[in-house]
Design an enzyme around this catalytic site. Structure first.
Site, PDB file in Angstrom:
ATOM      1  N   HIS A  57      53.836  25.376  47.159  1.00  0.00           N
ATOM      2  CA  HIS A  57      55.056  25.108  46.398  1.00  0.00           C
ATOM      3  C   HIS A  57      54.779  24.553  45.002  1.00  0.00           C
ATOM      4  CE1 HIS A  57      59.248  24.836  45.815  1.00  0.00           C
ATOM      5  NE2 HIS A  57      59.612  24.438  47.011  1.00  0.00           N
TER       6      HIS A  57
ATOM      7  N   ASP B 184      59.655  46.516  47.411  1.00  0.00           N
ATOM      8  CA  ASP B 184      59.405  47.876  47.889  1.00  0.00           C
ATOM      9  C   ASP B 184      57.990  48.254  47.470  1.00  0.00           C
ATOM     10  OD1 ASP B 184      59.247  50.555  48.459  1.00  0.00           O
ATOM     11  OD2 ASP B 184      61.044  51.136  47.336  1.00  0.00           O
TER      12      ASP B 184
END
Length: 441
Positions: free
Chosen positions: A158, A388
């Site tokens: 993070h 994708d």
């Protein structure tokens, strides 16, 4: 479900990258020092169903190596500067890429994709025992199921990136994998988020103050040790466009009626249901933590490709009696807190953090969100379904587990049908009641 590792590889940048120490801004240092887990699910079908190279690991690794060149901090390691402040050592040591098989498993086995901690099996485990400079900042795992579908499990440190920057990296990687150049190059300079000199906070910043404790508890919640925690349960609830419309129907209408964002309305409903399920007394203070992206709030706005954490927190605070009252009261409390998050407030927050002697003391965790409080992070505006890799978009993307009781996420629908899903962790006895309330409107 049995999962076996097919291969495990460290992927390094495909070309020479700058060897620098990257300074972390204050918002980079008040996030939890762990790897944020997320999981994508892909179904095999249509034109891509016959692709013998479906989610080909070699192709993905090559694209990953290319992506690590402009996003070079991702290939580095955490380190401390001479003052002990955490920074990123951009040393190009690489990220972990694992390919695995679940020969007896299928995408359908995960049902509604409830983010239980069991999803962590789809994400490589990070070994923290060697210190902060020993582990990769990104680990990924491609798991192939017997149905032909795939899960892509990701854990990202993070300190390196918030959700927006993390997705910028993942989506850029997926673009490269299908032969499309990176649309927006990362901007790697976190000094844009330096505090003012001298720092002059102009707000009290209750978001960094200890979370309210349960009335009658023996010591403040933030100072308490680690009490024995009740068992928790995680579930996900899909609210259709029609459901959201019926929620809005509870709000005042007509001339002069306030206009509320969808987040404020849904947030008020979740906050109310959680408070009722927990049986909070009307006078019990409760705080809602709303993660807020500062990119469009700061002036001048940050570059589109700013890479790092630009998360600030709005924290509506109210007595439970108000939260469990009308939906409009709760929505007003939330929206008022969000509307305060302007340029001056965000700069004030940077200044406030600059004056704190120990930023690690402000890192949120289980003590922050547990009963009577709540964290509600929206991923609705994040491009979570754009990864994708050349074989189609994911049918689902969400958190790879919810570690803290009282933490919730709002997720958009992959098929853009206007529905929103709420994934939430609560004490098991409270979840039983919450399940009955969430659709009661």
């Amino acid at each position: 479900m049995k999962i076996t590792v097919r291969s495990s590889t460290v992927v390094v940048p495909a070309a020479e990258t700058p060897r620098v120490r990257l300074w972390n801004a204050n918002p980079d240092l008040v996030v939890p020092r762990f790897h944020t887990p997320s999981v994508y699910f892909y179904r095999r079908g249509g034109e891509d169903g016959g692709d013998a190279c479906y989610f080909d690991a070699g192709r993905m690794r090559r694209a990953l190596a290319e992506a690590l060149v402009p996003f070079y901090p991702m290939a580095g390691r955490l380190a401390h500067d001479e003052d002990g402040r955490v920074e990123i050592d951009c040393n190009a040591e690489g990220v972990l890429f694992v390919e695995a098989d679940a020969p007896d498993g299928a995408v359908d086995d995960f049902g509604d994709f409830v983010p239980t901690m069991g999803l962590k099996r789809l994400i490589p485990t990070v070994d923290f025992t060697g210190g902060i400079s020993s582990y990769p900042l990104l680990v990924v795992q491609v798991t192939h199921f017997k149905c032909g579908g795939v899960a892509l499990g990701i854990a990202m440190q993070h300190h390196v990136a918030d959700g927006f920057s993390g997705l910028h990296f993942i989506n850029s990687w997926s673009d490269l994998c299908r032969g499309v150049p990176i649309a927006v190059m990362p901007f790697i300079d976190r000094t844009l988020l330096r505090a003012r000199d001298p720092p002059v906070p102009t707000h009290p910043h209750i978001e960094y103050q200890p979370a309210p404790a349960m009335l009658g508890s023996e010591e403040p919640q933030a100072l308490a040790g680690k009490p024995e925690s009740p068992p928790t349960a995680v579930d996900i609830f899909k609210l259709s466009r029609s459901d959201l419309g019926r929620l809005r129907a509870q709000l005042p209408t007509g001339e002069g009626a306030p206009r509320f964002s969808t987040y404020a309305v849904l947030g008020a409903h979740v906050w109310r249901c959680a408070s009722l399920a927990r049986g909070l007394a009307p006078e019990q203070p409760t705080k809602l933590y709303c993660a807020t992206d500062g990119r469009q709030r700061l002036t001048p706005t940050h570059p589109d490709g700013y890479f790092g954490n630009v998360i600030f927190t709005a924290t509506p605070l109210a007595e439970a009696g108000k939260v469990t009252g009308s939906l409009a009261d709760g929505a007003t409390t939330i929206q008022d807190a969000l509307e305060k998050m302007d340029d001056e407030y965000c700069h004030s927050a940077l200044d406030y953090l600059e004056l704190q002697p120990d930023l690690s003391a402000l890192v949120r965790g289980a003590h922050t969100f547990r009963c009577p409080n709540l964290g509600l992070t929206s991923w609705v505006r994040l491009p979570i379904h754009d990864a994708d890799f050349g074989w189609g978009r994911p049918v689902f993307m969400g958190p790879g587990g919810i570690a803290y009781e009282g933490l919730a996420f709002v997720l958009p629908s992959a098929n853009r049908d206007g529905s929103l899903s709420v994934a939430i962790s609560l004490q098991a006895e409270h979840m039983e009641k919450f399940r009955k309330m969430i659709f009661d409107f």
